[in-house]
Design an enzyme around this catalytic site. Sequence first.
Site, PDB file in Angstrom:
ATOM      1  N   GLY A   1       9.717  -4.591  11.527  1.00 31.90           N
ATOM      2  CA  GLY A   1       9.580  -4.461   9.988  1.00 31.90           C
ATOM      3  C   GLY A   1       7.535  -3.698   9.702  1.00 31.90           C
ATOM      4  O   GLY A   1       7.943  -2.707  10.830  1.00 31.90           O
ATOM      5  N   LEU A   2       7.587  -4.262   8.616  1.00 31.63           N
ATOM      6  CA  LEU A   2       6.692  -3.146   8.066  1.00 31.63           C
ATOM      7  C   LEU A   2       5.285  -3.480   9.152  1.00 31.63           C
ATOM      8  O   LEU A   2       4.890  -2.267   9.249  1.00 31.63           O
ATOM      9  CB  LEU A   2       6.941  -3.445   6.774  1.00 31.63           C
ATOM     10  CG  LEU A   2       5.175  -3.646   5.709  1.00 31.63           C
ATOM     11  CD1 LEU A   2       5.326  -1.419   5.286  1.00 31.63           C
ATOM     12  CD2 LEU A   2       5.164  -4.064   4.156  1.00 31.63           C
ATOM     13  N   VAL A   3       4.495  -4.573   8.953  1.00 25.94           N
ATOM     14  CA  VAL A   3       3.686  -4.373   9.830  1.00 25.94           C
ATOM     15  C   VAL A   3       3.427  -4.103  11.106  1.00 25.94           C
ATOM     16  O   VAL A   3       3.126  -3.573  11.955  1.00 25.94           O
ATOM     17  CB  VAL A   3       3.137  -6.310   9.379  1.00 25.94           C
ATOM     18  CG1 VAL A   3       1.837  -6.037  10.287  1.00 25.94           C
ATOM     19  CG2 VAL A   3       2.499  -6.265   8.058  1.00 25.94           C
TER      20      VAL A   3
ATOM     21  N   TYR B   1       6.894 -21.421   1.524  1.00 20.01           N
ATOM     22  CA  TYR B   1       6.433 -20.233   2.126  1.00 20.01           C
ATOM     23  C   TYR B   1       5.295 -20.515   2.349  1.00 20.01           C
ATOM     24  O   TYR B   1       4.567 -20.431   3.565  1.00 20.01           O
ATOM     25  CB  TYR B   1       6.853 -19.086   1.391  1.00 20.01           C
ATOM     26  CG  TYR B   1       6.022 -17.901   2.035  1.00 20.01           C
ATOM     27  CD1 TYR B   1       6.112 -17.418   3.242  1.00 20.01           C
ATOM     28  CD2 TYR B   1       5.029 -16.767   1.970  1.00 20.01           C
ATOM     29  CE1 TYR B   1       6.544 -15.764   3.910  1.00 20.01           C
ATOM     30  CE2 TYR B   1       4.221 -16.218   2.385  1.00 20.01           C
ATOM     31  CZ  TYR B   1       4.776 -15.818   3.330  1.00 20.01           C
ATOM     32  OH  TYR B   1       4.329 -14.413   4.106  1.00 20.01           O
TER      33      TYR B   1
ATOM     34  N   PRO C   1      -3.648 -10.488   5.097  1.00 24.80           N
ATOM     35  CA  PRO C   1      -3.579  -9.189   5.096  1.00 24.80           C
ATOM     36  C   PRO C   1      -3.169  -8.895   3.238  1.00 24.80           C
ATOM     37  O   PRO C   1      -2.437 -10.269   2.742  1.00 24.80           O
ATOM     38  CB  PRO C   1      -3.069  -8.091   5.765  1.00 24.80           C
ATOM     39  CG  PRO C   1      -1.770  -9.104   5.656  1.00 24.80           C
ATOM     40  CD  PRO C   1      -2.263 -10.172   6.035  1.00 24.80           C
ATOM     41  N   THR C   2      -4.115  -8.043   2.725  1.00 26.50           N
ATOM     42  CA  THR C   2      -3.547  -8.017   1.327  1.00 26.50           C
ATOM     43  C   THR C   2      -2.092  -7.296   0.609  1.00 26.50           C
ATOM     44  O   THR C   2      -1.487  -7.633   1.832  1.00 26.50           O
ATOM     45  CB  THR C   2      -4.516  -7.268   0.262  1.00 26.50           C
ATOM     46  OG1 THR C   2      -4.815  -6.293   1.048  1.00 26.50           O
ATOM     47  CG2 THR C   2      -6.102  -8.654   0.134  1.00 26.50           C
TER      48      THR C   2
ATOM     49  N   VAL D   1       0.682  -5.461   1.267  1.00 26.64           N
ATOM     50  CA  VAL D   1       0.640  -3.893   2.659  1.00 26.64           C
ATOM     51  C   VAL D   1       2.193  -3.245   1.813  1.00 26.64           C
ATOM     52  O   VAL D   1       2.557  -3.836   1.290  1.00 26.64           O
ATOM     53  CB  VAL D   1       1.124  -4.428   3.723  1.00 26.64           C
ATOM     54  CG1 VAL D   1       1.720  -3.506   4.400  1.00 26.64           C
ATOM     55  CG2 VAL D   1       0.245  -6.070   4.588  1.00 26.64           C
TER      56      VAL D   1
ATOM     57  N   LYS E   1      12.321   4.104  -7.471  1.00 31.07           N
ATOM     58  CA  LYS E   1      12.357   4.230  -8.947  1.00 31.07           C
ATOM     59  C   LYS E   1      11.841   5.971  -9.006  1.00 31.07           C
ATOM     60  O   LYS E   1      12.799   6.490  -9.559  1.00 31.07           O
ATOM     61  CB  LYS E   1      11.333   3.284  -9.735  1.00 31.07           C
ATOM     62  CG  LYS E   1      12.605   1.917 -10.137  1.00 31.07           C
ATOM     63  CD  LYS E   1      11.425   1.461 -10.783  1.00 31.07           C
ATOM     64  CE  LYS E   1      10.483   0.709 -11.094  1.00 31.07           C
ATOM     65  NZ  LYS E   1      10.690  -0.170 -11.987  1.00 31.07           N
TER      66      LYS E   1
ATOM     67  N   ARG F   1      -4.730  -4.983  -7.837  1.00 24.52           N
ATOM     68  CA  ARG F   1      -4.259  -5.333  -6.949  1.00 24.52           C
ATOM     69  C   ARG F   1      -5.141  -4.322  -5.166  1.00 24.52           C
ATOM     70  O   ARG F   1      -5.080  -3.406  -6.012  1.00 24.52           O
ATOM     71  CB  ARG F   1      -2.676  -4.876  -6.331  1.00 24.52           C
ATOM     72  CG  ARG F   1      -1.554  -5.663  -7.200  1.00 24.52           C
ATOM     73  CD  ARG F   1      -1.502  -6.860  -7.173  1.00 24.52           C
ATOM     74  NE  ARG F   1      -0.328  -7.746  -7.109  1.00 24.52           N
ATOM     75  CZ  ARG F   1      -0.626  -8.294  -8.444  1.00 24.52           C
ATOM     76  NH1 ARG F   1      -1.796  -8.306  -9.100  1.00 24.52           N
ATOM     77  NH2 ARG F   1       0.186  -8.900  -8.948  1.00 24.52           N
TER      78      ARG F   1
HETATM   79  P1  GDP Z   1       2.762  -9.240  -6.138  1.00 27.06           P
HETATM   80  O1  GDP Z   1       1.114  -8.719  -6.197  1.00 27.06           O
HETATM   81  O2  GDP Z   1       3.043 -10.875  -5.514  1.00 27.06           O
HETATM   82  O3  GDP Z   1       2.124  -9.914  -7.912  1.00 27.06           O
HETATM   83  O4  GDP Z   1       4.117  -8.334  -6.260  1.00 27.06           O
HETATM   84  P2  GDP Z   1       4.399  -7.206  -6.349  1.00 27.06           P
HETATM   85  O5  GDP Z   1       3.703  -6.163  -4.261  1.00 27.06           O
HETATM   86  O6  GDP Z   1       5.822  -6.816  -6.887  1.00 27.06           O
HETATM   87  O7  GDP Z   1       3.412  -6.748  -7.079  1.00 27.06           O
HETATM   88  C1  GDP Z   1       4.127  -7.114  -7.858  1.00 27.06           C
HETATM   89  C2  GDP Z   1       3.083  -6.372 -10.223  1.00 27.06           C
HETATM   90  O8  GDP Z   1       3.885  -4.772  -9.719  1.00 27.06           O
HETATM   91  C3  GDP Z   1       4.070  -6.886 -11.341  1.00 27.06           C
HETATM   92  O9  GDP Z   1       2.487  -6.690 -12.278  1.00 27.06           O
HETATM   93  C4  GDP Z   1       4.988  -5.873 -11.692  1.00 27.06           C
HETATM   94  O10 GDP Z   1       4.957  -5.993 -12.945  1.00 27.06           O
HETATM   95  C5  GDP Z   1       4.449  -4.383 -11.165  1.00 27.06           C
HETATM   96  N1  GDP Z   1       5.964  -3.957 -10.486  1.00 27.06           N
HETATM   97  C6  GDP Z   1       5.726  -2.599 -11.484  1.00 27.06           C
HETATM   98  N2  GDP Z   1       6.737  -1.974 -11.824  1.00 27.06           N
HETATM   99  C7  GDP Z   1       7.604  -3.199 -10.181  1.00 27.06           C
HETATM  100  C8  GDP Z   1       8.469  -2.690  -9.582  1.00 27.06           C
HETATM  101  O11 GDP Z   1       9.551  -1.845  -9.091  1.00 27.06           O
HETATM  102  N3  GDP Z   1       8.904  -3.551  -8.330  1.00 27.06           N
HETATM  103  C9  GDP Z   1       7.432  -4.959  -8.150  1.00 27.06           C
HETATM  104  N4  GDP Z   1       8.162  -5.587  -7.473  1.00 27.06           N
HETATM  105  N5  GDP Z   1       7.219  -5.327  -9.119  1.00 27.06           N
HETATM  106  C10 GDP Z   1       6.284  -4.069 -10.116  1.00 27.06           C
END
Ligand code: GDP
Length: 322
Positions: free
Chosen positions: A14-16, A142, A169-170, A172, A193, A214
């Site tokens: 996987g990723l890690v 989970y 980890p935060t 990743v 995208k 984040r």
């Molecule tokens: P989280 O950190 O657990 O919330 O998860 P994510 O890594 O999926 O991050 C989510 C954040 O990124 C939210 O604010 C989403 O609205 C924003 N976001 C923007 N574009 C995308 C995308 O293409 N995929 C995902 N997963 N989140 C997105």
Amino acid sequence: MAEKKVVLVTGGSGLVGNGLKLALARDSTLERDDEKWIFVSSKDADLMDKDATVKLFEKHKPTHVIHLAAMVGGLFRNLKYNLDFLRCNTIINDNVLHTCQEKKVKKVVSCLSTCIFPNKTTYPIDETMVHNGPPHDSNFGYSYAKRMIDVYNRAYKAQYDCNFTAVIPTNVYGPFDNFNLEDGHVLPGLIRKVYYAKKDNTDFTVWGTGSPLRQFIYSVDLGALIIWVLRDYPEVDPIILSVGEEDEISIKDAAEMVVDAMEFKGNVVYDTTKSDGQYKKTASNAKLRKYRPDFQFTPPQQAIKETVKWFEENMKTDTVRL
Ligand code: GDP
């Protein structure tokens, strides 16, 4: 000559797991002649099955284990399958940790995640807060299974004097990530995208407002830190592996870095009908900095460029998880 250490990495594909491989490949000073690394995945053994787990350990005879294997998924998969996440991860962790004790593994490092912290919390989050209240409803299965790893680690220490610990980890990201939009995290989603927006000459749509914050960690930096934890981190209590609070960035900043890295010249639009999720989950890396004041994180612009390069190369050979 000292006996060779055998480091078995579960969830190694996987990723890690790949972050560990890349960290060892990137920095020759991390290499040790007396260590043999073995990366296994679900193809090698079903860790839900205790006998298969024991057989795997009897085959490789690990002296050290990095336990990354888990049932994982995004928000929607979690919402639907909370029971499966709870059972599957509890069984895997019970099998792996108990086999480690039975086979007298000298050290185990398991991987938790910041999404297991209490839903209602103060910031910054630190390692002492794992059990301070219920996790978010969406992924409680989970989260409780992962939190129990910390309980197991302390119980194995108390009863058998085992040296088992965990890292937290935060967010990743890096090569070998899951670039699926429904199931993946934000950075791989943004890279995917932009790739298609360039190809199809369309807008690049970021979900949400772009304002959530984040802390991102590059899988290769995480790999290097997990290797340090395995060799030198002395505590049973978990340790957060993250960039500092000052390096927290917005989703908008991350989207702009992807745009720059991929030289995208089209329109960037924000689809505010999509959820922003949690506004922030700021974690403290004070404990990490106490032990590793000099650790250099890869600047996100560079790490995103390296991830994009890997993604574009692997799109040519159809080897990206999409
Ligand atoms: P989280 O950190 O657990 O919330 O998860 P994510 O890594 O999926 O991050 C989510 C954040 O990124 C939210 O604010 C989403 O609205 C924003 N976001 C923007 N574009 C995308 C995308 O293409 N995929 C995902 N997963 N989140 C997105």
